[in-house]
Structure formats: structure tokens, C-alpha cells
Scaffold this motif. Sequence first.
Motif, PDB file in Angstrom:
ATOM      1  N   VAL A  19      -6.590  12.449   0.495  1.00  0.00           N
ATOM      2  CA  VAL A  19      -7.767  12.181   1.331  1.00  0.00           C
ATOM      3  C   VAL A  19      -8.288  10.764   1.081  1.00  0.00           C
ATOM      4  N   SER A  20      -8.291  10.335  -0.165  1.00  0.00           N
ATOM      5  CA  SER A  20      -8.762   8.986  -0.490  1.00  0.00           C
ATOM      6  C   SER A  20      -7.883   7.929   0.150  1.00  0.00           C
ATOM      7  N   TRP A  21      -6.561   8.137   0.123  1.00  0.00           N
ATOM      8  CA  TRP A  21      -5.663   7.167   0.732  1.00  0.00           C
ATOM      9  C   TRP A  21      -5.802   7.136   2.250  1.00  0.00           C
ATOM     10  N   ILE A  22      -6.029   8.298   2.857  1.00  0.00           N
ATOM     11  CA  ILE A  22      -6.269   8.320   4.309  1.00  0.00           C
ATOM     12  C   ILE A  22      -7.517   7.508   4.639  1.00  0.00           C
ATOM     13  N   VAL A  56      -7.431   4.073   6.943  1.00  0.00           N
ATOM     14  CA  VAL A  56      -8.218   3.973   8.179  1.00  0.00           C
ATOM     15  C   VAL A  56      -9.204   2.815   8.082  1.00  0.00           C
ATOM     16  N   LEU A  57      -9.843   2.685   6.913  1.00  0.00           N
ATOM     17  CA  LEU A  57     -10.830   1.616   6.724  1.00  0.00           C
ATOM     18  C   LEU A  57     -10.179   0.248   6.849  1.00  0.00           C
ATOM     19  N   LEU A  58      -8.996   0.078   6.262  1.00  0.00           N
ATOM     20  CA  LEU A  58      -8.311  -1.205   6.338  1.00  0.00           C
ATOM     21  C   LEU A  58      -7.736  -1.466   7.728  1.00  0.00           C
ATOM     22  N   ALA A  59      -7.252  -0.409   8.398  1.00  0.00           N
ATOM     23  CA  ALA A  59      -6.683  -0.591   9.730  1.00  0.00           C
ATOM     24  C   ALA A  59      -7.742  -1.014  10.742  1.00  0.00           C
ATOM     25  N   VAL A  60      -8.928  -0.433  10.624  1.00  0.00           N
ATOM     26  CA  VAL A  60      -9.997  -0.744  11.573  1.00  0.00           C
ATOM     27  C   VAL A  60     -10.766  -1.995  11.160  1.00  0.00           C
ATOM     28  N   GLY A  61     -11.152  -2.052   9.889  1.00  0.00           N
ATOM     29  CA  GLY A  61     -12.007  -3.143   9.435  1.00  0.00           C
ATOM     30  C   GLY A  61     -11.282  -4.353   8.903  1.00  0.00           C
ATOM     31  N   LYS A  62      -9.984  -4.208   8.574  1.00  0.00           N
ATOM     32  CA  LYS A  62      -9.176  -5.294   8.007  1.00  0.00           C
ATOM     33  C   LYS A  62      -9.872  -5.905   6.787  1.00  0.00           C
ATOM     34  N   LYS A  63     -10.148  -7.205   6.780  1.00  0.00           N
ATOM     35  CA  LYS A  63     -10.736  -7.816   5.591  1.00  0.00           C
ATOM     36  C   LYS A  63     -12.129  -7.275   5.326  1.00  0.00           C
ATOM     37  N   GLN A  64     -12.928  -7.072   6.362  1.00  0.00           N
ATOM     38  CA  GLN A  64     -14.266  -6.500   6.169  1.00  0.00           C
ATOM     39  C   GLN A  64     -14.186  -5.061   5.665  1.00  0.00           C
ATOM     40  N   SER A  75       1.141   6.488  -6.946  1.00  0.00           N
ATOM     41  CA  SER A  75      -0.024   7.264  -7.377  1.00  0.00           C
ATOM     42  C   SER A  75       0.197   8.756  -7.154  1.00  0.00           C
ATOM     43  N   LEU A  76       0.902   9.121  -6.074  1.00  0.00           N
ATOM     44  CA  LEU A  76       1.183  10.534  -5.819  1.00  0.00           C
ATOM     45  C   LEU A  76       2.116  11.103  -6.887  1.00  0.00           C
ATOM     46  N   LEU A  80       0.823  -1.207   0.000  1.00  0.00           N
ATOM     47  CA  LEU A  80       0.000   0.000   0.000  1.00  0.00           C
ATOM     48  C   LEU A  80       0.858   1.259   0.000  1.00  0.00           C
ATOM     49  N   THR A  81       1.985   1.211   0.715  1.00  0.00           N
ATOM     50  CA  THR A  81       2.885   2.372   0.731  1.00  0.00           C
ATOM     51  C   THR A  81       3.469   2.630  -0.650  1.00  0.00           C
ATOM     52  N   VAL A  82       3.871   1.561  -1.335  1.00  0.00           N
ATOM     53  CA  VAL A  82       4.397   1.715  -2.693  1.00  0.00           C
ATOM     54  C   VAL A  82       3.321   2.267  -3.627  1.00  0.00           C
ATOM     55  N   LEU A  83       2.104   1.753  -3.511  1.00  0.00           N
ATOM     56  CA  LEU A  83       1.004   2.246  -4.348  1.00  0.00           C
ATOM     57  C   LEU A  83       0.723   3.713  -4.079  1.00  0.00           C
ATOM     58  N   PHE A  84       0.773   4.107  -2.817  1.00  0.00           N
ATOM     59  CA  PHE A  84       0.528   5.502  -2.472  1.00  0.00           C
ATOM     60  C   PHE A  84       1.581   6.423  -3.097  1.00  0.00           C
ATOM     61  N   ILE A  85       2.849   6.043  -2.954  1.00  0.00           N
ATOM     62  CA  ILE A  85       3.921   6.880  -3.511  1.00  0.00           C
ATOM     63  C   ILE A  85       3.822   6.937  -5.035  1.00  0.00           C
TER      64      ILE A  85
END
Length: 377
Positions: free
Chosen positions: A137-140, A144-152, A29-30, A22-27
Amino acid sequence: MATLIDWLKNINHRFWWIIGGLTVLFIASLIFVTHNAMFYQQPIAQIVKITDETQTEVADEHQNQDIVYTQHIVAKLKNGVQKGKALTLTNEYSESRAYHPKLTVGQDVFVSVDSNDSGQLKGDITDVKRDQALLIVSWIFIMVLLAVGKKQGLYAMISLAVNAVIITLAIDMYIATSNISLLLIMSGAVILITVLSLVFISGFQAQTYAAAVSTLLGTFVLLFITMFVLWLTDEQGIRFEEMAFLSRPPQAIFMAGVLIGALGAVMDIGVSMSTSLFSLYEQNNAISNKDLKASGIEIGKDIMGAMTNILFFAYVSGTIPSLLLYLMNDATVGFTFSMNLSLELTRALAGGIGIVLTIPIGLYTTIYFIHRKRVKA
């Protein structure tokens, strides 16, 4: 320190692979959105210098005061046949920032390019290029969604994207085929969104079926009740003037908005009722229907008020700018509220009806599916 190292070693390696990916994708895409001007047909210029900025105090006939700033800008084109050339721009923005924003050196803007008699390029600013801010904003949101919800959380994110595509296709279909009612198209979209969202997130299981059935029943019952009330009152007090610019029947468009707007709240009620009651059944398979009903009613009471308030504030908050605009221009309070809040309050009330009705619908629907599961067991 040793404890921290041991804890890090015990973390699943797949977690670190996901974070790294995800970090590589973020960099990546930026970097892409920073250098993607070549993919736009409209000219894009980067502000390299602000030569001057003047200010003027203004007031209208109602004594509303503001300050208008004028920026004189030098920018460099980033795409097109004139790429690399400089042009002069002028940007006006007010203290209230109601229309144009304040521009700074380094920002990218969409421009229309022209030339004067001496061959120097000049232009007008049509919009600000905001894809970098939207990407961050989309990446944030995704993190957050993945950190809290994980697979869900991942499933919820994919479901959200699919739902956005479905609504977009439904609107495009309505624009392309004006002989089909938007309400009919959105009704089909609501069924598709409900089924796909719940099945994708929860899978094919009894509590998913219960949530889907209660959501659809609650949503369409509130729709029919709203249509019946509007027919009974001959739409008195409903101001469709804010949709006067549309060349389509505003009633159908308004009801389609009611349908889509209430779906999220109704679905939340349906899922909450289904998940809670099935959890009680899984913990105690011998629990009676009477106890399930009592628990369901208590659960419904707890979430009913909060969801109704959320729906009300979500609808009414969007009218605050319009309310201020009317009141600052000496419109009466009664006229201002009737013009700006009649549709929003109607949507909020319709959604509240759906929330209240979905509680007993979800309760008895879930108990029915639990009874079926008991029989099979």
C-alpha cells in the motif's frame, strides 16, 4: 507503431532511470519484509496447515446474532531458538470479523510459545504480521504521488515523513515530561510543521511567506475562539468520557487534537489563496487590489464548502463503529450521539471556523505581500 517508438525515444532517459530504480527498490523491500523474521524478538510462525474449522452460532442478551469460527492450525516457527519447529495454534474469529481475522495457509503471525507435558509445542496468536500489505500500500501511494506530482510529489512525500516524525517526537516529549502541557508542545510542532512543509514544497518566495502567515494566524485564531467558547459555556455538552482512561487532563489533549486536526484544512486554504492570487498578479502585474479582493472572495467561496464538508466527514466517519456498538446494545439515540459525537462535532465546528477565518486572513495577507512585491518591482 512507428509513432509510439518515436515517442518512447523522446522521453527523458532520467525518467526511465527513476522508474527502474523504484522498481528495484520495491522488489528488494518486498523480499526483505518476506524474510525479516530474524530481526523480530517476538516469535513469528507461518501457517502451514489448517486441520479443522468448526462454527458455533451465538447470540447476546440483545438478540444480536453472530457465528464464531474456531480454526485449528499447524504452524512453523521462523525465528528464535526453536526456529523450524512445528506448533499447534487455535484461532477464533466471528462472522463480523470484529476482533480476530480469518487466517489462511501461508500467513505469518506473531505467537507466544509454550509446550505441553509431551514436549509438543503449542501457542497463542497475539497478532498478524501485516508488514507485506503495508509495504505494498505504501508503494502504491508513493508511485501515484510521484506519477501525478513528479518533483512536487516527491517533496510532498518527504514533507509528510518529516511531519510524522515531528508529531511523534512531540508526543514522546509530552510523555517524558508530564509537567509541560501537550497543547504548548503541539503549538510549537504546528509552527515547525507549517514552516518546513511550505518552504520545502514551494521554496523561499513571497507566496510561501503569505501562505505560512495566513495558515498560522488562522490555526491559532480558531484555537483561541474554541478555548473561549468552551470557557464561556463551562464545557457544557462536551463529553470527555471517551478519554477517561488517560491519566492526563483531557481538555488540553482535546485542544491539541483540535489544533493538529484543523491544521491540514487551514493550510490548504492558505496555500490556495496565496497561489491563486499570486498567479493572477503574475499574469497581470497591473491588476488592482480591488480586483484581487473580488477574485479572492470568489475563490474562498468555491473551496469553503468543500473543505468544511471534508473536515466534517473525516471526523464523524471514525465514530461509526462506536455508534453501531452503542445502538446494537439498546443504548438510546440521544445518549449514543452525545457520548460519541460531542467531541468530533466540536472538532469539526472548530475546523470549520478556522477554514472560514483563513479566507479573509489569507486574502489580506497575500495582498500585503503582493503590494510589497509591487513596491520592490
